[in-house]
Design a protein around this motif. Structure first.
Motif, PDB file in Angstrom:
ATOM      1  N   ALA A  57     -33.253 -44.893  30.341  1.00 25.76           N
ATOM      2  CA  ALA A  57     -33.919 -43.881  31.166  1.00 25.76           C
ATOM      3  C   ALA A  57     -33.116 -43.604  32.425  1.00 25.76           C
ATOM      4  N   LEU A  58     -32.593 -44.675  33.027  1.00 28.80           N
ATOM      5  CA  LEU A  58     -31.822 -44.505  34.256  1.00 28.80           C
ATOM      6  C   LEU A  58     -30.501 -43.781  33.988  1.00 28.80           C
ATOM      7  N   PHE A  59     -29.882 -44.097  32.853  1.00 31.24           N
ATOM      8  CA  PHE A  59     -28.644 -43.383  32.513  1.00 31.24           C
ATOM      9  C   PHE A  59     -28.903 -41.881  32.444  1.00 31.24           C
ATOM     10  N   LEU A  60     -30.024 -41.536  31.855  1.00 31.47           N
ATOM     11  CA  LEU A  60     -30.344 -40.113  31.755  1.00 31.47           C
ATOM     12  C   LEU A  60     -30.674 -39.540  33.134  1.00 31.47           C
ATOM     13  N   GLY A  61     -31.415 -40.344  33.922  1.00 31.76           N
ATOM     14  CA  GLY A  61     -31.765 -39.885  35.266  1.00 31.76           C
ATOM     15  C   GLY A  61     -30.536 -39.686  36.136  1.00 31.76           C
ATOM     16  N   ALA A  62     -29.514 -40.539  35.931  1.00 32.35           N
ATOM     17  CA  ALA A  62     -28.298 -40.456  36.744  1.00 32.35           C
ATOM     18  C   ALA A  62     -27.620 -39.107  36.598  1.00 32.35           C
ATOM     19  N   LEU A  63     -27.818 -38.492  35.459  1.00 31.03           N
ATOM     20  CA  LEU A  63     -27.202 -37.183  35.222  1.00 31.03           C
ATOM     21  C   LEU A  63     -27.674 -36.142  36.238  1.00 31.03           C
ATOM     22  N   LEU A  64     -28.865 -36.390  36.766  1.00 31.66           N
ATOM     23  CA  LEU A  64     -29.416 -35.414  37.715  1.00 31.66           C
ATOM     24  C   LEU A  64     -28.918 -35.660  39.134  1.00 31.66           C
ATOM     25  N   LEU A  65     -28.176 -36.731  39.312  1.00 34.91           N
ATOM     26  CA  LEU A  65     -27.752 -37.117  40.668  1.00 34.91           C
ATOM     27  C   LEU A  65     -26.236 -37.007  40.804  1.00 34.91           C
ATOM     28  N   PRO A  66     -25.745 -36.786  42.036  1.00 29.50           N
ATOM     29  CA  PRO A  66     -24.295 -36.714  42.228  1.00 29.50           C
ATOM     30  C   PRO A  66     -23.644 -38.072  41.993  1.00 29.50           C
ATOM     31  N   MET A  67     -22.531 -38.051  41.299  1.00 26.33           N
ATOM     32  CA  MET A  67     -21.817 -39.276  40.986  1.00 26.33           C
ATOM     33  C   MET A  67     -20.839 -39.635  42.094  1.00 26.33           C
ATOM     34  N   TRP A  68     -20.347 -38.576  42.750  1.00 26.99           N
ATOM     35  CA  TRP A  68     -19.209 -38.796  43.646  1.00 26.99           C
ATOM     36  C   TRP A  68     -19.367 -37.844  44.823  1.00 26.99           C
ATOM     37  N   VAL A  69     -19.250 -38.364  46.021  1.00 24.23           N
ATOM     38  CA  VAL A  69     -19.382 -37.484  47.189  1.00 24.23           C
ATOM     39  C   VAL A  69     -18.119 -37.574  48.035  1.00 24.23           C
ATOM     40  N   ILE A  70     -17.743 -36.460  48.572  1.00 16.35           N
ATOM     41  CA  ILE A  70     -16.558 -36.421  49.437  1.00 16.35           C
ATOM     42  C   ILE A  70     -16.989 -35.792  50.763  1.00 16.35           C
ATOM     43  N   ASN A  71     -16.703 -36.484  51.819  1.00 19.76           N
ATOM     44  CA  ASN A  71     -16.994 -35.956  53.154  1.00 19.76           C
ATOM     45  C   ASN A  71     -15.672 -35.545  53.795  1.00 19.76           C
ATOM     46  N   VAL A  72     -15.618 -34.308  54.227  1.00 17.86           N
ATOM     47  CA  VAL A  72     -14.344 -33.736  54.638  1.00 17.86           C
ATOM     48  C   VAL A  72     -14.380 -33.388  56.130  1.00 17.86           C
ATOM     49  N   HIS A  73     -13.403 -33.905  56.836  1.00 18.62           N
ATOM     50  CA  HIS A  73     -13.269 -33.617  58.263  1.00 18.62           C
ATOM     51  C   HIS A  73     -12.065 -32.708  58.457  1.00 18.62           C
ATOM     52  N   VAL A  74     -12.302 -31.553  59.039  1.00 16.65           N
ATOM     53  CA  VAL A  74     -11.226 -30.601  59.266  1.00 16.65           C
ATOM     54  C   VAL A  74     -11.238 -30.239  60.753  1.00 16.65           C
ATOM     55  N   VAL A  75     -10.040 -30.179  61.309  1.00 13.65           N
ATOM     56  CA  VAL A  75      -9.903 -29.877  62.733  1.00 13.65           C
ATOM     57  C   VAL A  75     -10.687 -28.628  63.113  1.00 13.65           C
ATOM     58  N   GLN A  76     -10.614 -27.623  62.284  1.00 16.45           N
ATOM     59  CA  GLN A  76     -11.237 -26.351  62.607  1.00 16.45           C
ATOM     60  C   GLN A  76     -12.754 -26.354  62.404  1.00 16.45           C
ATOM     61  N   TYR A  77     -13.296 -27.482  61.972  1.00 12.78           N
ATOM     62  CA  TYR A  77     -14.749 -27.595  61.823  1.00 12.78           C
ATOM     63  C   TYR A  77     -15.206 -28.745  62.720  1.00 12.78           C
ATOM     64  N   PRO A  78     -15.056 -28.531  64.043  1.00 13.68           N
ATOM     65  CA  PRO A  78     -15.220 -29.659  64.966  1.00 13.68           C
ATOM     66  C   PRO A  78     -16.614 -30.261  64.972  1.00 13.68           C
ATOM     67  N   ASP A  79     -17.624 -29.447  64.776  1.00 16.83           N
ATOM     68  CA  ASP A  79     -18.970 -29.992  64.886  1.00 16.83           C
ATOM     69  C   ASP A  79     -19.682 -30.055  63.550  1.00 16.83           C
ATOM     70  N   GLU A  80     -18.896 -30.065  62.474  1.00 18.53           N
ATOM     71  CA  GLU A  80     -19.538 -30.215  61.173  1.00 18.53           C
ATOM     72  C   GLU A  80     -18.611 -30.963  60.225  1.00 18.53           C
ATOM     73  N   VAL A  81     -19.221 -31.650  59.291  1.00 15.39           N
ATOM     74  CA  VAL A  81     -18.472 -32.314  58.234  1.00 15.39           C
ATOM     75  C   VAL A  81     -18.809 -31.571  56.951  1.00 15.39           C
ATOM     76  N   LEU A  82     -17.786 -31.238  56.194  1.00 16.84           N
ATOM     77  CA  LEU A  82     -18.037 -30.562  54.922  1.00 16.84           C
ATOM     78  C   LEU A  82     -18.324 -31.620  53.852  1.00 16.84           C
ATOM     79  N   HIS A  83     -19.294 -31.337  53.025  1.00 23.18           N
ATOM     80  CA  HIS A  83     -19.685 -32.301  51.995  1.00 23.18           C
ATOM     81  C   HIS A  83     -19.500 -31.697  50.613  1.00 23.18           C
ATOM     82  N   LEU A  84     -19.019 -32.511  49.701  1.00 25.76           N
ATOM     83  CA  LEU A  84     -18.966 -32.119  48.306  1.00 25.76           C
ATOM     84  C   LEU A  84     -19.705 -33.175  47.505  1.00 25.76           C
ATOM     85  N   GLN A  85     -20.526 -32.750  46.534  1.00 26.69           N
ATOM     86  CA  GLN A  85     -21.171 -33.694  45.631  1.00 26.69           C
ATOM     87  C   GLN A  85     -20.802 -33.298  44.210  1.00 26.69           C
ATOM     88  N   LEU A  86     -20.150 -34.215  43.513  1.00 24.55           N
ATOM     89  CA  LEU A  86     -19.744 -33.928  42.141  1.00 24.55           C
ATOM     90  C   LEU A  86     -20.667 -34.657  41.176  1.00 24.55           C
TER      91      LEU A  86
END
Lengths: 680, 249
Positions: B22-51
């Motif tokens: 059941a959990l394996f199936l449930g995991a499909l609905l959730l992000p497996m991998w997240v990337i938090n991105v810091h860019v100089v030109q985005y000083p007051d925000e962090v960009l997030h990606l969820q794969l």
């Protein structure tokens, strides 16, 4: 087209003494006397200042300016050792008194109330279409000079003469100006003129620096977007403007718009006095930024569309683009030899890469390959090298100018290519053989050593001496006096495109952020000694600036009536009058002074075309009088000793209060006149 | 052929594979991998990606694509699946991303299959092979992902505008810097759920020979902790009376 109104004999430009034409009123005499008394009292009460001056002089005797001394002291952490000296904190900030201006610590950039900046900064106003004057190092905006559009505060485009400048330049009431350039004599700024491009309409405008006012705009033929511009060093025989967008010639719908062969990009040379276009050279690819060699024999321009594409992908396809080197003597010889074709009234030479004029032993344009889409094009102060900043390449290409004609393969003229960082856009220089390059993508300014870069392998990062973070995405940068053969090497401004979080939010449209960086000290640290000292929010969107020492700029602070005596009447109080020319034309002449117009009222007939001529007969600086007529759109700003004319139709009978818009005196509100428009 | 009864599922060795499935199936609905991105030109925000385990990227994926295109770094092309993001023609092809959900469904299905094993013998064998199989599947997946990350970071589009950016390998976990962009990759909730599921399979395998039920687990756990405590602080243990353990069946 040019407007010759304010052209003057060169030698007499600076000699004007504003006091010559001062006509003193009793008020002024009293005020002056009071000022003199105050000065006397001030001298008696403030002995410290005199002491301060003496200390400075004695230091100068050691061949060490106070500023340098303070800097050196600060650098070794010895500033506290000088705390007991009279040039400590209490008087050190008053550095405006000393010729070197900025007293105090190395990065002290504040200018005390009442003191003056050391440098004039001339800023482009971008798509505000104006030029701005900024004091350096305080970064205070001192004035704005409207150029490509009418503007209310200075009344530009509101009087007949300036309206005509705008009309004759195509009548487009807007411009996008990028690169202010100063006239030079002997390779140094001479304070005569400033030119700036209009990218939006392929024009070049000129500011007369005697009056800090736009006096001419030329609509350059065969050019839709004039981007880069430069004066010919060392003596400003030409002003160059480059055509960035390739356009069909003639651009009248008769050309096949899908055939790149029909598209032109031209390099134009203007006469600095008449503002006429003397010649143009058609090139392959396109043109971006420009500069002149220090001896004037070469002009250079980068370009980013060797591919001659219409869309972004083809424009950025190839890994190489060209820096074009224009051989001015060869061009002049070709013009002389009748090689030019007249196109839209301008002699145009074919300088395309495979043209006849480029095939011989003496090509008019040399195409030097550099990494793709180079942007800034800057000749360093000694005149030995020109740099092309890589933009899409992390390098700056250094071309040795005297090799351009020597080498068989043009690529061999590239003698250095340091890797400075991502997105190098523009390069400026100090007086110590060092260059400073903006890194758009990295949001940094990189400092590097020019000769070390020539000696190093291509792609080496070794010549980079340091980097400082700027906020954010810098475009141009400019160091003090950097276009001359002797840069000052103390201040640098990074003109950043984005300010993001640097200021209080003011809605979605943000100001840009121009940052002042002190470069007076070379240090072995992360920044190479560069120190960020100030943020300056700026109205969008300056691109470039040029910074000249204040000793080189000497504008009049009141008008010299002789400068317009052949064109406009100087209207005295006694000579204020209404002249009827014919049934429907009337000329109204009035003086203005505190706090009255020469005519307390005047009468015209409904339907009359009225030409109103107003002279400000004040002699004291900064006593400006405005002339506004409600419901007629009349708005003049008349500076002391100046005369302005405006023509309008009085088409509604009634009474209209003519009033002064500049708060000029305690009786400013009472400074009014009545215009009676009688029913016809 | 004898199907297990409902009561049999009180046993950990049968219940946990079901829960894991059941959990394996449930995991499909959730992000497996997240990337938090810091860019100089985005000083007051962090960009997030969820794969996700299937070709789907949530968060600031459009903004990131806008930044990445300058250096020619593209989201992979899942080939058999139309993802929510735009696929660049020069993107690397990662068809196995489309198969990601299948892997999860397969291990879940195997879990169910094992749980209903008719004999104890088959159940034990099933538990062993399922654990081995599941660990193998996810190990291969991790190795494949890291390889694909290396491949993506070293397949920068030569036609991209900005030149001079060196190839790079984004780590599955860790910090990396490309141009003016600093990114931190971390596992997403889905990955933790998956790890938990595998953990359940390990527990089920551990109790393969035992009929221990859920109700017994707290006692087992206490005993285990106490043993651990004995090792850690024997003097404390001596103060406590010994605990009785449940007899095994």
């Amino acid at each position: 087209m040019s407007d010759n109104e304010h052209e003057h004999d060169y030698d007499s430009e600076y000699e004007h003494d504003p006091t010559e034409c001062v006509i003193k009123t009793p008020d002024e005499l009293v005020a002056e006397h009071e000022a003199e008394l105050n000065d006397l009292i001030a001298e008696v009460e403030e002995p410290e200042e005199i002491e301060d001056e003496q200390v400075r002089l004695s230091l100068a005797g050691l061949d060490l300016g106070r500023r340098d001394f303070m800097k050196a002291g600060a650098a070794v952490g010895a500033a506290s050792a000088m705390a007991g000296c009279s040039f400590g904190a209490q008087s050190g900030d008053g550095g405006g008194q000393s010729p070197s201006g900025n007293g105090g610590a190395a990065a002290q950039h504040s200018v005390a109330p009442g003191e003056h900046d050391e440098y004039y900064g001339f800023w482009s106003g971008g798509h505000s279409g104006e030029v701005r004057i900024v004091g350096i190092p305080s970064m205070r905006e001192l004035m704005r000079i409207p150029m490509f559009q009418s503007e209310g505060a200075r009344g530009f485009g509101h009087d007949d003469e300036t309206a005509e400048i705008l009309d004759e330049a195509g009548g487009v009431n807007w411009g996008d100006c990028h690169h202010p350039i100063l006239s030079e004599s002997g390779g140094d700024y001479d304070g005569r003129y400033l030119w700036i491009n209009d990218k939006a309409n392929g024009r070049m405008g000129r500011v007369n620096l005697k009056y800090f006012e736009t006096d001419a705009i030329t609509d350059i033929p065969n050019m839709q977007a004039c981007h880069g511009c430069a004066v010919q060093s060392p003596d400003t025989s030409y002003v160059y403007g480059v055509g960035e967008f390739r356009i069909p010639i003639p651009n009248d719908g008769t050309q096949d718009a899908e055939d790149p062969e029909n598209y032109w990009s031209v390099f134009a040379a203007l006469n600095p006095e008449t503002m006429d276009v003397e010649w143009e050279v058609r090139v392959s690819g396109n043109l971006d930024n420009a500069d002149s060699s220090k001896d004037g024999k070469w002009a250079f321009a980068t370009g980013y569309n060797k591919e001659e594409g219409f869309e972004i992908e083809p424009m950025t396809r190839d890994d190489r683009d060209y820096l074009k080197a224009f051989d001015i003597e060869a061009i002049e010889a070709a013009i002389e030899a009748g090689e030019a074709e007249e196109v839209n009234g301008v002699p145009v030479l074919d300088g395309r890469i495979d043209s006849n004029l480029n095939s011989g032993a003496d090509p008019i344009v040399h195409y030097i390959p550099v990494p793709k889409s180079p942007h800034g094009c800057d000749v360093e102060p000694t005149g030995k090298y020109v740099t092309a900043s890589g933009k899409l390449s992390p390098t700056v290409s250094i071309i040795q100018i005297d090799q351009i004609k020597e080498v068989d393969d043009p690529a061999d003229a590239v003698v250095g290519q340091p890797k400075v960082g991502l997105g190098p856009l523009h390069t400026t220089f100090d007086n110590r053989g060092q260059a400073y390059t903006t890194l758009f993508i990295d949001s940094q300014v990189a400092k590097w050593d020019i000769e070390a870069a020539v000696e190093a392998e291509a792609g080496s990062t070794e010549p980079v001496l340091g980097k400082v973070d700027v906020h954010y995405n810098p475009g141009h940068l400019q160091a003090a006096e950097a276009e001359t053969t002797e840069p000052a090497g103390d201040w640098l401004v990074s003109l950043n495109k984005l300010s993001k979080d640097r200021f209080l939010p003011v809605g979605p449209i943000h100001p840009d952020n121009d940052q002042l960086i002190h470069i007076g000290e070379d240090m072995q640290n992360e920044t190479g000694g560069m120190e960020l000292v100030a943020d300056e929010p700026v109205y969008p969107e300056p691109h470039d600036c040029v910074i000249a020492h204040r000793d080189k700029i000497s504008p009049n602070v009141v008008w010299d009536r002789e400068d317009y005596e052949d064109e406009k009447e100087y209207v005295t109080e006694a000579n204020s009058r209404v002249d009827r020319v014919d049934d429907s034309t009337v000329n109204v002449f009035t003086s203005s002074k505190r706090s009255e117009f020469g005519l307390r009222d005047f009468t015209v007939q409904e339907g009359d075309e009225v030409t109103l001529t107003v002279t400000n007969i004040e002699g004291s600086r900064d006593i400006i009088h405005g002339v506004a007529i409600p419901e007629h759109g009349i708005n003049l700003a008349v500076a002391p000793q100046d005369t302005r004319e405006v023509t309008f139709t009085a088409d509604s009978p009634g009474v209209y209060w003519v009033y002064c818009t500049y708060f000029c005196s305690a009786l400013h509100l009472e400074m009014r006149s009545r215009m009676f428009v009688e029913p016809s | 052929m004898q199907w297990p009864t409902i009561d049999d599922f009180r046993e950990v060795r049968r219940a946990l594979p079901v829960l894991a499935a059941a959990l394996f199936l449930g995991a499909l609905l959730l992000p497996m991998w997240v990337i938090n991105v810091h860019v100089v030109q985005y000083p007051d925000e962090v960009l997030h990606l969820q794969l996700y385990a299937y070709p789907y990227i949530a968060g600031d994926y459009v903004e990131m694509a806008g930044l990445n295109k300058y250096i020619g770094f593209y989201y992979p092309d899942p080939v058999y699946w139309t993802p929510n993001f735009e696929v660049h023609e020069n993107a690397i092809k990662v068809p196995e991303w489309s198969l990601g959900p299948l892997a999860f469904i397969a291990v879940a299905a195997t879990g169910l299959f094992v749980a209903v094993a008719p004999t104890m013998e088959k159940l034990k064998r099933g538990l062993k092979w399922q654990l081995i199989g599941t660990v193998t599947v996810f190990s291969v997946m991790l190795i494949d992902i890291q390889y694909r990350l290396y491949q993506a970071g070293h397949s920068l589009d030569p036609n991209a505008p900005v030149i001079g950016v060196e190839g790079f390998t984004p780590p599955i976990w860790g910090k990396y810097e490309v141009a003016n962009i600093t990114s931190y990759s971390r596992l997403g909730l889905g990955a933790y759920v998956t790890m938990l599921s595998i953990g359940l399979l390990v527990v089920a395998f551990y109790y393969r020979d035992s009929s221990v039920e859920f109700g017994d687990l707290p006692g087992r756990l206490r005993r285990w902790f106490d043993r651990f405590g004995q090792d850690a602080s024997p003097e404390e243990y001596e103060a406590e009376p010994p605990l009785t353990s449940n007899p095994e069946r």
